[in-house]
Motif scaffolding. Structure first.
Motif, PDB file in Angstrom:
ATOM      1  N   VAL A 113       3.519   9.894  -1.123  1.00 41.74           N
ATOM      2  CA  VAL A 113       3.651   8.953  -1.962  1.00 41.74           C
ATOM      3  C   VAL A 113       2.904   8.960  -3.330  1.00 41.74           C
ATOM      4  CG1 VAL A 113       3.534   6.421  -2.482  1.00 41.74           C
ATOM      5  CG2 VAL A 113       4.662   7.261  -0.306  1.00 41.74           C
ATOM      6  N   GLN A 114       1.728   9.579  -3.132  1.00 38.34           N
ATOM      7  CA  GLN A 114       0.518   9.718  -4.179  1.00 38.34           C
ATOM      8  C   GLN A 114       1.080  10.615  -5.173  1.00 38.34           C
ATOM      9  OE1 GLN A 114      -3.034  10.771  -2.036  1.00 38.34           O
ATOM     10  NE2 GLN A 114      -3.991   8.795  -2.710  1.00 38.34           N
ATOM     11  N   LYS A 115       1.729  11.758  -4.355  1.00 43.89           N
ATOM     12  CA  LYS A 115       2.094  12.887  -5.461  1.00 43.89           C
ATOM     13  C   LYS A 115       3.495  12.478  -6.223  1.00 43.89           C
ATOM     14  CE  LYS A 115       0.549  16.573  -2.458  1.00 43.89           C
ATOM     15  NZ  LYS A 115       1.002  17.859  -1.651  1.00 43.89           N
ATOM     16  N   TYR A 116       4.393  11.460  -5.444  1.00 45.82           N
ATOM     17  CA  TYR A 116       5.425  10.938  -6.292  1.00 45.82           C
ATOM     18  C   TYR A 116       5.021  10.246  -7.456  1.00 45.82           C
ATOM     19  CZ  TYR A 116       8.939  11.784  -2.217  1.00 45.82           C
ATOM     20  OH  TYR A 116       9.321  12.552  -1.180  1.00 45.82           O
ATOM     21  N   SER A 150       0.808  -1.387  -0.057  1.00 43.70           N
ATOM     22  CA  SER A 150      -0.056   0.012  -0.121  1.00 43.70           C
ATOM     23  C   SER A 150       0.681   1.173  -0.015  1.00 43.70           C
ATOM     24  CB  SER A 150      -0.967   0.013   1.284  1.00 43.70           C
ATOM     25  OG  SER A 150      -0.184   0.140   2.347  1.00 43.70           O
ATOM     26  N   GLN A 151       0.208   2.266  -0.300  1.00 45.87           N
ATOM     27  CA  GLN A 151       0.965   3.467  -0.289  1.00 45.87           C
ATOM     28  C   GLN A 151       1.410   3.883   1.179  1.00 45.87           C
ATOM     29  OE1 GLN A 151      -1.958   6.195  -2.300  1.00 45.87           O
ATOM     30  NE2 GLN A 151      -0.563   5.967  -4.132  1.00 45.87           N
ATOM     31  N   THR A 152       0.364   3.639   1.929  1.00 54.04           N
ATOM     32  CA  THR A 152       0.717   3.932   3.418  1.00 54.04           C
ATOM     33  C   THR A 152       1.848   3.139   3.902  1.00 54.04           C
ATOM     34  OG1 THR A 152      -1.686   4.385   3.859  1.00 54.04           O
ATOM     35  CG2 THR A 152      -0.355   4.023   5.692  1.00 54.04           C
ATOM     36  N   LYS A 153       1.965   1.865   3.572  1.00 57.37           N
ATOM     37  CA  LYS A 153       3.046   1.083   4.252  1.00 57.37           C
ATOM     38  C   LYS A 153       4.421   1.275   3.275  1.00 57.37           C
ATOM     39  CE  LYS A 153       4.682  -3.723   4.518  1.00 57.37           C
ATOM     40  NZ  LYS A 153       4.393  -5.195   4.180  1.00 57.37           N
ATOM     41  N   LEU A 154       4.575   1.775   2.021  1.00 57.86           N
ATOM     42  CA  LEU A 154       5.491   2.334   1.627  1.00 57.86           C
ATOM     43  C   LEU A 154       6.060   3.758   2.054  1.00 57.86           C
ATOM     44  CD1 LEU A 154       7.857   2.065  -0.644  1.00 57.86           C
ATOM     45  CD2 LEU A 154       6.360   3.267  -2.325  1.00 57.86           C
ATOM     46  N   GLY A 155       4.972   4.619   2.256  1.00 60.26           N
ATOM     47  CA  GLY A 155       5.386   5.957   2.875  1.00 60.26           C
ATOM     48  C   GLY A 155       5.835   5.772   4.399  1.00 60.26           C
ATOM     49  N   ASP A 156       5.310   4.787   5.120  1.00 59.24           N
ATOM     50  CA  ASP A 156       5.807   4.665   6.626  1.00 59.24           C
ATOM     51  C   ASP A 156       7.297   4.221   6.566  1.00 59.24           C
ATOM     52  OD1 ASP A 156       3.316   5.286   7.433  1.00 59.24           O
ATOM     53  OD2 ASP A 156       2.769   3.340   7.869  1.00 59.24           O
TER      54      ASP A 156
END
Length: 153
Positions: A46-49, A31-37
């Motif tokens: 992460v969405q903006k990236y 998930s974007q959350t897991k990658l971001g964390d």
């Protein structure tokens, strides 16, 4: 020295790199959350990236590559040449690249990556060494006959 002109839309190269991040992340079901964390940013970042809205700094691109299990070069592979021209990549009027581009990296090819991955999965170190010797011998034997058909014996 003049400042870079303001961007009105995401740079095509940033969008391409972001799309490669997204493709790899989704392929791994992260998930974007897991990658971001894992890299110390929010899922919104992460969405903006991934959309190319924000550029990924070198340190974060390195962290992302580590988390997604790829080399940093993965994010630039198969990038169309015309993206450089479309990207405002020359705001200071440099008409030619400062350095020669790198030659194609054979370790970036999918079949090379798969071969190395499979090789590393062989648990027996002696067997891995013998496979390496076999591959070198095979490659050397083919180099002995570059333009000739090799007869079967």
């Amino acid at each position: 020295m003049s400042r870079r002109p303001p961007r009105t839309s995401p740079d095509p190269i940033d969008k391409y790199v972001g799309s490669r991040v997204r493709a790899r992340r989704v392929g791994l079901r992260i998930s974007q959350t897991k990658l971001g964390d894992s890299i110390g940013v929010t899922f919104q970042q992460v969405q903006k990236y991934e959309n190319g809205t924000n550029r990924i700094g070198a340190s974060n691109l390195y962290k992302i590559s580590r988390q997604l299990g790829v080399d940093v070069s993965y994010f630039f592979q198969e990038m169309p040449e015309d993206l450089y021209d479309a990207s405002n990549a020359d705001p200071y009027g440099l008409s030619e690249p400062i350095a020669e581009p790198f030659e194609s990296d054979p370790m970036a090819a999918r079949d090379s990556i798969a071969l190395v991955h499979d090789y590393q999965r062989i648990p027996d170190e002696i067997l891995r060494q013998r496979m390496g010797q076999f591959m070198r011998a095979l490659a050397n034997s083919l180099n002995d006959y570059p333009d000739e058909d090799v007869e079967e014996t």
